[in-house]
Design an enzyme around this catalytic site. Sequence first.
Site, PDB file in Angstrom:
ATOM      1  N   HIS A 199       3.228  -7.324   2.934  1.00  0.00           N
ATOM      2  CA  HIS A 199       1.951  -7.460   3.664  1.00  0.00           C
ATOM      3  C   HIS A 199       1.664  -6.242   4.539  1.00  0.00           C
ATOM      4  CE1 HIS A 199       1.830 -11.500   2.202  1.00  0.00           C
ATOM      5  NE2 HIS A 199       2.866 -11.896   2.914  1.00  0.00           N
TER       6      HIS A 199
HETATM    7 ZN   LIG Z   1       6.299 -14.714   1.102  1.00  0.00          ZN
END
Ligand SMILES: [Zn+2]
Length: 314
Positions: free
Chosen positions: A122
Amino acid sequence: MAIPPLVFHPDYTYPLPAGHRFPMGKFGRIREVLIEDGVAPAEVFVAPEPVNRATLEAAHKPAYVEAIVSLSLPRADERRLGLPLSEALVRRARAAVGGTILAARLALERGLACNMAGGSHHAHPDHGAGFCVFNDVAVAVRALQNENRIGRVLVFDLDVHQGDGTAAFFANDPSVFTCSIHCEANYPHVKGLSDLDLGLPPGTKDDAYLALVRDTFETLLARVAPDLVFYNAGVDPHEDDSLGQLALSDNGLMARDRHVIGTCLKAGVPLACVVGGGYGPDLDTLARRHSTVHRAAIALAAARADRPVAPAAA
Ligand SMILES: [Zn+2]
């Protein structure tokens, strides 16, 4: 092949404030359970050098790297990251990125290697998010491409959450093919754009999941013809994961990891594995679940080493 190199650094684990939901203690525990169970002797673990700043800045925006290493990240950005910024966190992030770079180098030399951390998918070029400070796979790709060790790369991301940060790094880069198979209902709610995104409905079980993974991976490996594969073996698609919404069993995870590793070994394509996400209250259970990929790697490498050499044609 003997036991594939397992990359580990003591800085992978450090104590978070009590009650924090990120299971930071699991990384050290994965190594311990592999040793305790007699799967991997202590000497197969190799320690990476923490990544240096120039290598980070070849992938991430320098202003973001500066904000992290000088501990001056704005409060809103720290909230998005989901982890309290500290010197221990920065040390951990640098060790984890160094670990994925080392795993990639060892994979190119030996065919297969695993980092015992990594998969911070992320993290974007200019910000961290979802417990991910630096995107270890993106930094490793750039480091090895800049040394001309690799050209084409396949990132195969089976963490239950979509690899939105990795997608952002390589959105306009035809040399890196990103594929994410995730649960459509999980974080991030605004998805990134990988080269191939396959979002599954909540509750998907072993058979449907494994059929999709098998169909997708073999085709991609042939089509992309990468010099190196990065595999994010997140265990958060497991039915007991506290964040993921898929429903894989222990056997399902093992079959998944064996398929990815076995396909690369058979095709002779170097493979670097990273652990990815996995959440739950019991560190021991979680560490054992994460060790699935290492057990699969060790068993498949041993099976190849034991295979008799084919007799020469008469
Ligand atoms: Zn994850």
